[in-house]
Design an enzyme around this catalytic site. Structure first.
Site, PDB file in Angstrom:
ATOM      1  NE  ARG A   1     -18.290 -26.454   3.196  1.00  0.00           N
ATOM      2  CZ  ARG A   1     -18.953 -26.510   4.347  1.00  0.00           C
ATOM      3  NH1 ARG A   1     -19.514 -25.416   4.842  1.00  0.00           N
ATOM      4  NH2 ARG A   1     -19.063 -27.643   5.001  1.00  0.00           N
TER       5      ARG A   1
ATOM      6  CE1 TYR B   1     -14.019 -29.994  10.726  1.00  0.00           C
ATOM      7  CE2 TYR B   1     -14.628 -29.485  12.988  1.00  0.00           C
ATOM      8  CZ  TYR B   1     -14.775 -29.279  11.633  1.00  0.00           C
ATOM      9  OH  TYR B   1     -15.690 -28.355  11.189  1.00  0.00           O
TER      10      TYR B   1
END
Length: 440
Positions: free
Chosen positions: A95, A254
């Site tokens: 990540r 988002y």
């Protein structure tokens, strides 16, 4: 045998105590007999810590649930009723690369959106499909409930490239949105309902209801005048009042990456320079959490888990499993096959939408079509998910480049190529399907 067998793959996750808490709360309706926590050798230590903590939680609740931990996925899957997946291929180090590399090119670095979302999908989808193959052999009647991000893309891949039809993708974003709106309105969340439709991490609230009455306009007004609605991993930059009024639907947190791209990029670059990327912050949070989980006197989920972003996972996951098992026919937003619910999305594609949850699975509630103002963006991201899933399965470099280029967060084919090549090399250990391509 009486009772339910649940297998959680990625059982060493810091999120698992949230799941355990949810099962404990619902035991009277959801009589789990066995809970198997599965992980990989690299996650052995975390799995052992979580397994011991889970046993303490269940012992404190005085429930007859047997907890097993194993590194052998096939051993766990035999005759499972529900399989939940919450995996992170490459762990937080992967990540970190997903976030850092795009920023070097002036592009958003985020684990489920843009280049980071593509590469998380490329790493995750082959592993999920291998889990599906094991399920076909060992528990063909089990439900696959996937929490692994990017959940929409993963659901798309399972629907297209697996024979496991009893599959649902799940996200805590809609639950978090409902809880945030309840807080805005100063009411209990049970009084708030939202008509959700769109894609994972691109879902919209088409209408908001309080006690059955539409309050969408009031909520949109509060969204731009009161405390905003966001998540721990997404900075709250507020919204332009006139823009939200014109949009006339509720965006999810988002959406900031798409409607406020330059400001979000600036914030990411600033945060990365001052504190490190979100992955680096999460690694520190996880260390603290696992130090807590080791405490032999701890037998309840600690409140610090909400800082990790795990809030409401138990509600989303356990409500879903409970509703399937008990044929509750309540309404929940999940990722499932569209089947005509959203007119401008192919019937066989995955969407995130309100569904009636039955023992046969989710039944999407048709909305006709999305408002024209949001339809094009949703279709573009659906194209991105489709092409990304194909690239993940085939190992076709050109498909991966196409997916990267059509993502709206990537400004050009040239930059797409540069980011793709660097990220391919950075993640080569977790992308065996691309071996032999020009950069591997």
């Amino acid at each position: 045998m009486d009772g339910i067998k649940v297998v959680t793959i990625g059982g060493g996750s810091s999120y698992t105590p949230e799941l355990i808490e949810g099962f404990i709360k619902r035991y009277d309706e959801l009589p789990i007999r066995e809970l198997w926590l599965v992980d990989i050798p690299e996650g052995r230590e975390k799995l052992e810590i979580i397994g011991a903590f889970a046993k303490r939680m269940i012992e404190k609740a005085n429930l007859p649930i047997d907890v097993y931990t194993t590194l052998d996925r096939k051993e766990a899957l035999v005759n499972a009723d529900f399989v939940t997946t919450q995996i992170r291929v490459g762990q937080l180090e992967a990540r970190e690369k997903d976030e850092e590399i795009p920023l070097k090119y002036g592009v958003i670095g985020q684990e489920t959106n843009g280049p980071g979302g593509l590469f998380k999908g490329l790493r995750t989808i082959p592993v999920i499909l291998n889990i599906c193959k094991d399920m076909e052999e060992l528990c063909p009647d089990a439900w696959l409930i996937n929490f692994s991000n990017p959940a929409g893309m993963v659901t798309e891949a399972v629907l297209r490239y697996s024979t496991i039809t009893k599959t649902i993708g799940l996200c805590n974003v809609p639950v978090g949105m409902r809880m945030s709106i309840a807080e805005m309105l100063d009411v209990d969340a049970s009084r708030v309902q939202i008509d959700f439709a769109g894609l994972n991490h691109m879902v919209y609230g088409l209408d908001v209801y309080l006690d059955g009455a539409i309050v969408t306009e009031q909520v949109l007004d509060k969204l731009t005048s009161d405390t905003g609605m966001t998540m721990n991993n997404i900075v709250d930059l507020g919204w332009e009042k006139d823009f939200i009024k014109a949009l006339n639907v509720l965006p999810c947190p988002y959406h900031r990456y798409y409607y406020q791209t330059s400001k979000m990029l600036e914030e990411e670059q600033k945060e990365a320079a001052e504190k490190g990327t979100r992955a680096q912050v999460v690694q520190a949070l996880e260390k603290d959490l696992f130090d807590l989980y080791k405490d032999p006197d701890l037998a309840i989920k600690p409140p610090q888990l909400e800082e990790r972003g795990g809030a409401y996972y138990s509600d989303a996951a356990c409500n879903l499993i409970n509703s399937i098992y008990n044929d509750k026919r309540d309404i929940q937003p999940v990722n499932t096959r569209n089947n005509g619910a959203i007119a401008s999305i192919p019937d066989d594609s995955a969407v995130e939408i309100n569904c009636v949850i039955t023992k046969e699975g989710p039944k999407p509630i048709s909305i006709g079509d999305l408002p024209v103002a949001v339809r094009g963006l949703v279709q573009q991201i659906k194209s991105f998910e489709r092409v990304s899933a194909e690239a993940a399965v085939t190992g076709d470099y050109n498909k991966a480049l196409l997916a990267m280029t059509i993502n709206p967060l990537v400004p050009s084919d040239t930059i797409a190529t540069e980011i793709l090549d660097e990220m391919m090399k950075a993640h080569k250990d977790y992308l065996p399907q691309f071996r032999g391509s020009r950069v591997m």
